[in-house]
Design a protein around this motif. Structure first.
Motif, PDB file in Angstrom:
ATOM      1  N   ILE A 123      15.121 213.282 137.297  1.00 30.67           N
ATOM      2  CA  ILE A 123      15.442 212.862 138.733  1.00 30.67           C
ATOM      3  C   ILE A 123      16.457 211.718 138.776  1.00 30.67           C
ATOM      4  O   ILE A 123      16.203 210.634 138.437  1.00 30.67           O
ATOM      5  CB  ILE A 123      14.097 212.726 139.576  1.00 30.67           C
ATOM      6  N   ASP A 124      17.581 211.846 139.655  1.00 30.55           N
ATOM      7  CA  ASP A 124      18.630 210.862 139.916  1.00 30.55           C
ATOM      8  C   ASP A 124      18.814 209.792 138.732  1.00 30.55           C
ATOM      9  O   ASP A 124      18.642 208.653 139.125  1.00 30.55           O
ATOM     10  CB  ASP A 124      17.824 210.235 141.181  1.00 30.55           C
ATOM     11  N   LEU A 125      19.252 210.403 137.575  1.00 32.43           N
ATOM     12  CA  LEU A 125      19.187 209.496 136.695  1.00 32.43           C
ATOM     13  C   LEU A 125      20.704 208.969 136.717  1.00 32.43           C
ATOM     14  O   LEU A 125      21.568 209.412 136.828  1.00 32.43           O
ATOM     15  CB  LEU A 125      19.269 210.401 135.381  1.00 32.43           C
ATOM     16  N   TYR A 126      20.642 207.589 136.620  1.00 36.20           N
ATOM     17  CA  TYR A 126      22.189 206.918 136.792  1.00 36.20           C
ATOM     18  C   TYR A 126      22.037 206.145 135.154  1.00 36.20           C
ATOM     19  O   TYR A 126      21.548 205.022 135.026  1.00 36.20           O
ATOM     20  CB  TYR A 126      21.932 205.529 137.757  1.00 36.20           C
ATOM     21  N   LEU A 127      23.192 206.726 134.533  1.00 32.74           N
ATOM     22  CA  LEU A 127      23.204 206.395 133.198  1.00 32.74           C
ATOM     23  C   LEU A 127      24.678 205.745 132.824  1.00 32.74           C
ATOM     24  O   LEU A 127      24.917 205.248 131.598  1.00 32.74           O
ATOM     25  CB  LEU A 127      22.876 207.478 132.174  1.00 32.74           C
ATOM     26  N   SER A 128      25.432 205.779 133.744  1.00 32.53           N
ATOM     27  CA  SER A 128      26.841 205.246 133.470  1.00 32.53           C
ATOM     28  C   SER A 128      27.209 204.007 134.151  1.00 32.53           C
ATOM     29  O   SER A 128      26.313 203.367 134.601  1.00 32.53           O
ATOM     30  CB  SER A 128      27.883 206.538 133.972  1.00 32.53           C
ATOM     31  N   ASN A 129      28.660 203.846 134.150  1.00 32.62           N
ATOM     32  CA  ASN A 129      29.059 202.693 134.985  1.00 32.62           C
ATOM     33  C   ASN A 129      29.934 203.049 136.248  1.00 32.62           C
ATOM     34  O   ASN A 129      30.822 202.443 136.676  1.00 32.62           O
ATOM     35  CB  ASN A 129      29.862 201.625 134.377  1.00 32.62           C
ATOM     36  N   LEU A 130      29.411 204.310 136.633  1.00 27.53           N
ATOM     37  CA  LEU A 130      30.302 204.867 137.684  1.00 27.53           C
ATOM     38  C   LEU A 130      30.370 203.929 139.152  1.00 27.53           C
ATOM     39  O   LEU A 130      31.221 203.740 139.643  1.00 27.53           O
ATOM     40  CB  LEU A 130      29.577 206.293 138.055  1.00 27.53           C
ATOM     41  N   VAL A 131      29.121 203.322 139.523  1.00 30.77           N
ATOM     42  CA  VAL A 131      29.171 202.625 140.738  1.00 30.77           C
ATOM     43  C   VAL A 131      30.076 201.302 140.437  1.00 30.77           C
ATOM     44  O   VAL A 131      30.951 201.025 141.560  1.00 30.77           O
ATOM     45  CB  VAL A 131      27.530 202.194 140.994  1.00 30.77           C
ATOM     46  N   GLU A 132      30.192 200.761 139.311  1.00 35.40           N
ATOM     47  CA  GLU A 132      31.110 199.611 139.251  1.00 35.40           C
ATOM     48  C   GLU A 132      32.482 200.126 139.079  1.00 35.40           C
ATOM     49  O   GLU A 132      33.422 199.582 139.626  1.00 35.40           O
ATOM     50  CB  GLU A 132      30.848 199.295 137.837  1.00 35.40           C
ATOM     51  N   ARG A 133      32.806 201.111 138.789  1.00 36.70           N
ATOM     52  CA  ARG A 133      34.158 201.882 138.713  1.00 36.70           C
ATOM     53  C   ARG A 133      34.678 202.219 139.955  1.00 36.70           C
ATOM     54  O   ARG A 133      35.621 201.974 140.362  1.00 36.70           O
ATOM     55  CB  ARG A 133      34.257 203.041 137.848  1.00 36.70           C
ATOM     56  N   LEU A 134      33.631 202.631 140.749  1.00 36.10           N
ATOM     57  CA  LEU A 134      34.095 203.221 142.277  1.00 36.10           C
ATOM     58  C   LEU A 134      34.135 202.176 143.191  1.00 36.10           C
ATOM     59  O   LEU A 134      35.086 201.770 144.231  1.00 36.10           O
ATOM     60  CB  LEU A 134      33.003 204.206 142.616  1.00 36.10           C
ATOM     61  N   ASP A 135      33.045 201.068 143.338  1.00 35.86           N
ATOM     62  CA  ASP A 135      33.191 199.812 144.289  1.00 35.86           C
ATOM     63  C   ASP A 135      32.880 198.439 143.647  1.00 35.86           C
ATOM     64  O   ASP A 135      32.687 197.640 144.568  1.00 35.86           O
ATOM     65  CB  ASP A 135      32.113 200.381 145.442  1.00 35.86           C
ATOM     66  N   GLY A 136      32.729 198.377 142.341  1.00 39.05           N
ATOM     67  CA  GLY A 136      32.916 197.069 141.724  1.00 39.05           C
ATOM     68  C   GLY A 136      31.453 196.365 141.596  1.00 39.05           C
ATOM     69  O   GLY A 136      31.247 195.396 141.034  1.00 39.05           O
ATOM     70  N   ASN A 137      30.410 197.134 142.002  1.00 39.73           N
ATOM     71  CA  ASN A 137      28.922 196.878 141.651  1.00 39.73           C
ATOM     72  C   ASN A 137      28.466 197.105 140.284  1.00 39.73           C
ATOM     73  O   ASN A 137      28.300 198.062 140.248  1.00 39.73           O
ATOM     74  CB  ASN A 137      27.939 197.552 142.852  1.00 39.73           C
ATOM     75  N   LYS A 138      28.668 195.983 139.499  1.00 40.52           N
ATOM     76  CA  LYS A 138      28.364 196.595 138.149  1.00 40.52           C
ATOM     77  C   LYS A 138      26.629 196.508 138.123  1.00 40.52           C
ATOM     78  O   LYS A 138      25.972 195.729 138.569  1.00 40.52           O
ATOM     79  CB  LYS A 138      28.769 195.215 137.116  1.00 40.52           C
ATOM     80  N   ARG A 139      26.175 197.024 136.937  1.00 44.79           N
ATOM     81  CA  ARG A 139      24.769 197.397 136.591  1.00 44.79           C
ATOM     82  C   ARG A 139      24.295 196.026 135.844  1.00 44.79           C
ATOM     83  O   ARG A 139      24.969 195.374 134.873  1.00 44.79           O
ATOM     84  CB  ARG A 139      24.461 198.698 135.986  1.00 44.79           C
ATOM     85  N   LEU A 140      23.205 195.578 136.116  1.00 44.49           N
ATOM     86  CA  LEU A 140      22.758 194.155 135.685  1.00 44.49           C
ATOM     87  C   LEU A 140      21.459 194.821 134.633  1.00 44.49           C
ATOM     88  O   LEU A 140      21.280 193.798 133.867  1.00 44.49           O
ATOM     89  CB  LEU A 140      22.159 193.693 136.739  1.00 44.49           C
ATOM     90  N   THR A 141      21.020 196.051 134.609  1.00 46.78           N
ATOM     91  CA  THR A 141      20.238 196.356 133.489  1.00 46.78           C
ATOM     92  C   THR A 141      20.674 197.687 132.887  1.00 46.78           C
ATOM     93  O   THR A 141      21.520 198.453 133.330  1.00 46.78           O
ATOM     94  CB  THR A 141      18.866 196.702 134.137  1.00 46.78           C
ATOM     95  N   PRO A 142      20.824 197.596 131.557  1.00 42.86           N
ATOM     96  CA  PRO A 142      21.497 198.767 130.704  1.00 42.86           C
ATOM     97  C   PRO A 142      20.625 200.101 130.823  1.00 42.86           C
ATOM     98  O   PRO A 142      19.489 200.227 131.223  1.00 42.86           O
ATOM     99  CB  PRO A 142      21.358 198.330 129.306  1.00 42.86           C
ATOM    100  N   ALA A 143      21.502 201.119 130.772  1.00 44.74           N
ATOM    101  CA  ALA A 143      20.749 202.362 130.657  1.00 44.74           C
ATOM    102  C   ALA A 143      19.959 202.513 129.368  1.00 44.74           C
ATOM    103  O   ALA A 143      20.429 202.033 128.296  1.00 44.74           O
ATOM    104  CB  ALA A 143      21.867 203.497 130.534  1.00 44.74           C
ATOM    105  N   LEU A 144      18.835 203.185 129.419  1.00 44.41           N
ATOM    106  CA  LEU A 144      18.004 203.100 128.407  1.00 44.41           C
ATOM    107  C   LEU A 144      18.403 204.436 127.452  1.00 44.41           C
ATOM    108  O   LEU A 144      18.446 204.181 126.137  1.00 44.41           O
ATOM    109  CB  LEU A 144      16.540 203.628 128.985  1.00 44.41           C
ATOM    110  N   ILE A 145      19.179 205.273 127.777  1.00 43.96           N
ATOM    111  CA  ILE A 145      19.740 206.286 126.803  1.00 43.96           C
ATOM    112  C   ILE A 145      21.037 206.734 127.268  1.00 43.96           C
ATOM    113  O   ILE A 145      21.487 206.517 128.766  1.00 43.96           O
ATOM    114  CB  ILE A 145      18.708 207.604 126.835  1.00 43.96           C
ATOM    115  N   ASP A 146      21.675 207.264 126.490  1.00 45.24           N
ATOM    116  CA  ASP A 146      22.969 208.212 126.851  1.00 45.24           C
ATOM    117  C   ASP A 146      22.905 209.553 127.343  1.00 45.24           C
ATOM    118  O   ASP A 146      21.806 210.085 127.234  1.00 45.24           O
ATOM    119  CB  ASP A 146      23.875 208.024 125.484  1.00 45.24           C
ATOM    120  N   ALA A 147      23.801 209.738 128.186  1.00 47.51           N
ATOM    121  CA  ALA A 147      23.594 210.906 128.715  1.00 47.51           C
ATOM    122  C   ALA A 147      23.345 212.278 127.953  1.00 47.51           C
ATOM    123  O   ALA A 147      22.782 213.156 128.173  1.00 47.51           O
ATOM    124  CB  ALA A 147      24.971 211.406 129.728  1.00 47.51           C
TER     125      ALA A 147
END
Length: 267
Positions: free
Chosen positions: A39-63
């Motif tokens: 459900i609603d997994l976010y595993l990439s850096n798509l948000v940062e690529r689109l609007d500059g908000n980088k993730r502060l916690t790493p993804a636990l697994i790769d897609a």
């Protein structure tokens, strides 16, 4: 830690489900058939690529490690509909269920549309032992092994629109507490928990981006004030719990105690 193996080793029995928080608003659910819903997994850096908000916690697994049978995307925000991760996730024979707007974005991204089903208000689907319903408010009602899960997605507290769901017997309530972008804050989340009378309420949607608000401690304080007789639990990222319809929850540590009417066994 290999979080994929951790989920694989968790074996819920009949009338039990495994729940694993993957960070942000992402969860993995495993039923007694061994089938897995993402459900609603976010595993990439798509948000940062689109609007500059980088993730502060790493993804636990790769897609490509996500071996889900069913994928849900509650809405089209990039931290819920991760179009950078979905190609790999869908390559594992999964079926994606999403709203109409997300469906169109998937089509534009040239994803395999035969694996994607659009849902609108009132629609119901069944796949791999999971019954999925799109209620009037955003989010999903999920039932498997006789256990009902209300995953709200990103939404404000809307008591009237949520009345259909809150009249049901909800076992697990999963909801945001960040209070940003129109989402519920800690008090709103506690109010919805009180309205649903869910057996266990689990907050999410905090600590992933600098702009996000949300304090799990403040949420627990609000629960103590608004819904003192109800149970809430703050999950750590990558933590697995097994919820049983019989009224107990397993953790992974090796102790045992009683809490109110709940039997909580540490495994």
């Amino acid at each position: 830690m290999d979080f994929r193996k951790k989920l694989d080793k968790s074996i819920p029995l009949k009338e039990e489900v495994t729940l694993m928080w993957m960070g942000q608003a992402g969860f993995m659910v495993k039923n007694s058939q061994g089938r897995v819903m993402a459900i609603d997994l976010y595993l990439s850096n798509l948000v940062e690529r689109l609007d500059g908000n980088k993730r502060l916690t790493p993804a636990l697994i790769d897609a490509e490690e996500v071996k889900a049978d069913v994928i849900l995307a509650s809405h089209c925000h990039a931290d819920h509909l991760d179009l950078d991760s979905l190609p790999n996730m869908l390559s594992q024979n999964a079926q994606l269920y999403c709203c109409e707007e997300s469906y169109e974005l998937c089509k534009e991204a040239d994803l395999p549309m035969h694996k994607i089903t659009s849902m609108t208000i009132g629609d119901k689907q069944e796949c791999c032992g999971f019954q999925i319903e799109a209620p009037k408010a955003i989010g999903y009602l999920i039932e498997t092994d006789g256990i009902s899960i209300y995953y709200t997605g990103d939404t404000a507290y809307q008591g009237d629109r949520m009345s259909y769901v809150t009249k049901k017997d909800i076992d697990i309530l999963i909801l945001p507490i960040n209070g940003e972008y129109g989402n519920m804050n800690e008090r709103d989340a506690a109010m919805l928990a009180a309205q649903t009378k869910a057996k266990i309420t689990i907050p999410c949607h905090f600590w992933t981006f600098a702009r996000h608000q949300g304090s799990p401690h403040d949420f627990q304080m609000e629960m103590n004030y608004v819904a003192p007789d109800l149970y809430s639990y703050i999950m750590a990222q990558g933590e697995c719990i097994i919820y049983s319809k019989c009224g107990y929850v397993y953790w992974t540590f090796g102790r045992m105690w009683f809490f109110k009417w709940w039997f909580i066994r540490f495994k």
